[in-house]
Design an enzyme around this catalytic site. Sequence first.
Site, mmCIF file in Angstrom:
data_model
loop_
_atom_site.group_PDB
_atom_site.id
_atom_site.type_symbol
_atom_site.label_atom_id
_atom_site.label_comp_id
_atom_site.label_asym_id
_atom_site.label_seq_id
_atom_site.Cartn_x
_atom_site.Cartn_y
_atom_site.Cartn_z
ATOM 1 N N GLU A 260 0.829 -1.213 0.000
ATOM 2 C CA GLU A 260 0.000 0.000 0.000
ATOM 3 C C GLU A 260 0.858 1.255 0.000
ATOM 4 O O GLU A 260 1.957 1.265 0.516
ATOM 5 C CB GLU A 260 -0.832 0.070 1.285
ATOM 6 C CG GLU A 260 -1.454 -1.210 1.687
ATOM 7 C CD GLU A 260 -2.003 -1.174 3.111
ATOM 8 O OE1 GLU A 260 -2.679 -2.121 3.478
ATOM 9 O OE2 GLU A 260 -1.752 -0.193 3.842
ATOM 10 N N CYS B 77 3.038 8.415 1.845
ATOM 11 C CA CYS B 77 3.477 7.400 2.793
ATOM 12 C C CYS B 77 3.675 6.121 1.990
ATOM 13 O O CYS B 77 2.752 5.659 1.325
ATOM 14 C CB CYS B 77 2.376 7.242 3.849
ATOM 15 S SG CYS B 77 2.688 5.938 5.033
ATOM 16 N N CYS C 59 5.933 -7.192 7.422
ATOM 17 C CA CYS C 59 6.964 -6.671 8.319
ATOM 18 C C CYS C 59 7.317 -7.764 9.319
ATOM 19 O O CYS C 59 6.445 -8.511 9.756
ATOM 20 C CB CYS C 59 6.447 -5.436 9.060
ATOM 21 S SG CYS C 59 7.694 -4.627 10.099
ATOM 22 N N CYS D 76 5.108 -5.884 16.006
ATOM 23 C CA CYS D 76 4.510 -5.011 17.027
ATOM 24 C C CYS D 76 3.018 -5.362 17.150
ATOM 25 O O CYS D 76 2.306 -5.381 16.139
ATOM 26 C CB CYS D 76 4.703 -3.548 16.652
ATOM 27 S SG CYS D 76 6.443 -3.101 16.419
ATOM 28 N N CYS E 138 0.022 -3.240 15.514
ATOM 29 C CA CYS E 138 0.125 -2.845 14.103
ATOM 30 C C CYS E 138 -0.389 -3.957 13.194
ATOM 31 O O CYS E 138 -0.014 -5.122 13.357
ATOM 32 C CB CYS E 138 1.581 -2.522 13.779
ATOM 33 S SG CYS E 138 1.906 -2.261 12.027
ATOM 34 N N CYS F 26 -1.558 1.684 8.345
ATOM 35 C CA CYS F 26 -0.637 0.625 8.709
ATOM 36 C C CYS F 26 -1.086 -0.781 8.319
ATOM 37 O O CYS F 26 -1.329 -1.624 9.168
ATOM 38 C CB CYS F 26 -0.383 0.661 10.219
ATOM 39 S SG CYS F 26 -0.190 2.304 10.839
HETATM 40 N N1 SAH Z 1 8.422 0.003 10.756
HETATM 41 C C1 SAH Z 1 8.535 1.425 10.816
HETATM 42 C C2 SAH Z 1 7.643 2.184 9.858
HETATM 43 C C3 SAH Z 1 6.214 1.737 9.632
HETATM 44 S S1 SAH Z 1 4.931 2.081 10.774
HETATM 45 C C4 SAH Z 1 8.268 1.899 12.229
HETATM 46 O O1 SAH Z 1 7.819 1.117 13.040
HETATM 47 O O2 SAH Z 1 8.571 3.037 12.518
HETATM 48 C C5 SAH Z 1 4.722 3.819 10.867
HETATM 49 C C6 SAH Z 1 4.256 4.271 12.241
HETATM 50 O O3 SAH Z 1 2.880 3.887 12.491
HETATM 51 C C7 SAH Z 1 5.082 3.659 13.372
HETATM 52 O O4 SAH Z 1 5.360 4.654 14.327
HETATM 53 C C8 SAH Z 1 4.124 2.628 13.933
HETATM 54 O O5 SAH Z 1 4.452 2.277 15.242
HETATM 55 C C9 SAH Z 1 2.790 3.332 13.789
HETATM 56 N N2 SAH Z 1 1.617 2.444 13.898
HETATM 57 C C10 SAH Z 1 1.515 1.151 13.515
HETATM 58 N N3 SAH Z 1 0.287 0.658 13.785
HETATM 59 C C11 SAH Z 1 -0.408 1.671 14.343
HETATM 60 C C12 SAH Z 1 -1.753 1.786 14.836
HETATM 61 N N4 SAH Z 1 -2.599 0.754 14.804
HETATM 62 N N5 SAH Z 1 -2.137 2.977 15.343
HETATM 63 C C13 SAH Z 1 -1.271 4.029 15.378
HETATM 64 N N6 SAH Z 1 -0.010 3.979 14.926
HETATM 65 C C14 SAH Z 1 0.434 2.810 14.426
#
Ligand code: SAH
Length: 368
Positions: free
Chosen positions: A109, A122, A129, A133, A136, A360
């Site tokens: 995406e 973005c 990934c 986490c 996410c 995300c």
């Molecule tokens: N892997 C990298 C970049 C991708 S995610 C990273 O972790 O930084 C981009 C941002 O969105 C990151 O800060 C991530 O923690 C956040 N993110 C992921 N899922 C989310 C969610 N459900 N709600 C809010 N932020 C989220």
Amino acid sequence: MPKPGELTFVAPRAAKKPPRHLADLSPAERKEAVAALGEKPFRAKQLSQHYFARYTTDPADWTDIPAARREGLRDALVPELMSVVRHLSCDDDTTRKTLWRLFDGTLVESVLMRYPDRVTMCISSQAGCGMNCPFCATGQAGLTRNLSTAEIVHQIVEGMRALRDGEVPGGPARLSNIVFMGMGEPLANYNRVLGAIRRLTDPEPDGLGLSQRGITVSTVGLVPAINRLADEGLKCRLAVSLHAPDDELRDELVPVNTRWKVREVLDAAWGYAERSGRRVSIEYALIRDINDQAWRADLLGRLLKGNRVHVNLIPLNPTPGSKWTASRPEDERAFVAALEAHGVPVTVRDTRGQEIEGACGQLAAAER
Ligand code: SAH
């Protein structure tokens, strides 16, 4: 499991690589590639002009190249990298999310967000990934594969073409910012992401001529890769997805924290800030009653104060079936105030694109 000494046959994995593309190659490599096709070296510049300055991949538009040569050059150097599965728009069509299908069926995406004063894209650096986490959507599905440099760059080229052609309301526009905040951990696909940054920022027609200052690389905190990035001497911004100021909670929210602790991640971030001259952005998704307590806000403020930093608070966008949700408004306000009390600059991110599952990996997850 085979017994010791037993012969096993391991079928070679049919891991087909993404097709080679102009955008994977440095200007010198492009000259070699056209020479290998029996073409004059200046064809490399012509192709680069078409792709990086005019955003066209259609041989019919390449009128400065003899018609008989165009198809061969296209097949060898400008193959189709991805096709649109669908676009989803909201915010009066000024936010547009695209779901792409890559050559091997993989889905990724990108999101284009138009604001009055800037346009941000973005983009994804990996399909899926591996960082896992728990809040996410991309993290839940695991890693499928790294994107090639060209697969990363092409998301931007397509966005710039769409903006130029007026496909986004508000008249033709130019892209100002790029954030590596789509699918994937950019620093886990280091070489290809760095190649993409070069293609994005090399002057036309070698690259797209975008400013390094407009690019943000967002990471979970892979310390050796942050240090390596600092050595590249770029002016890009680094964003660190912190989400907790204490190791106990961060071990859970950002599992790679079990390898590199909060202290080490922040030290690497300050090193990057020093070398690049850019403030580091600390990303912190506010999760109700998980990481939004007053004591955590205070601890975060104490860790960050006095450094080149900006905190970006992101109201959690709950993934389907998530047990977690966004913080209460009063807790969010108190969190902001606690950081400000330490003199730490902080903003709460707008939550564009929620109704198009803009956050995300949720769109690709829905497609699967
Ligand atoms: N892997 C990298 C970049 C991708 S995610 C990273 O972790 O930084 C981009 C941002 O969105 C990151 O800060 C991530 O923690 C956040 N993110 C992921 N899922 C989310 C969610 N459900 N709600 C809010 N932020 C989220």
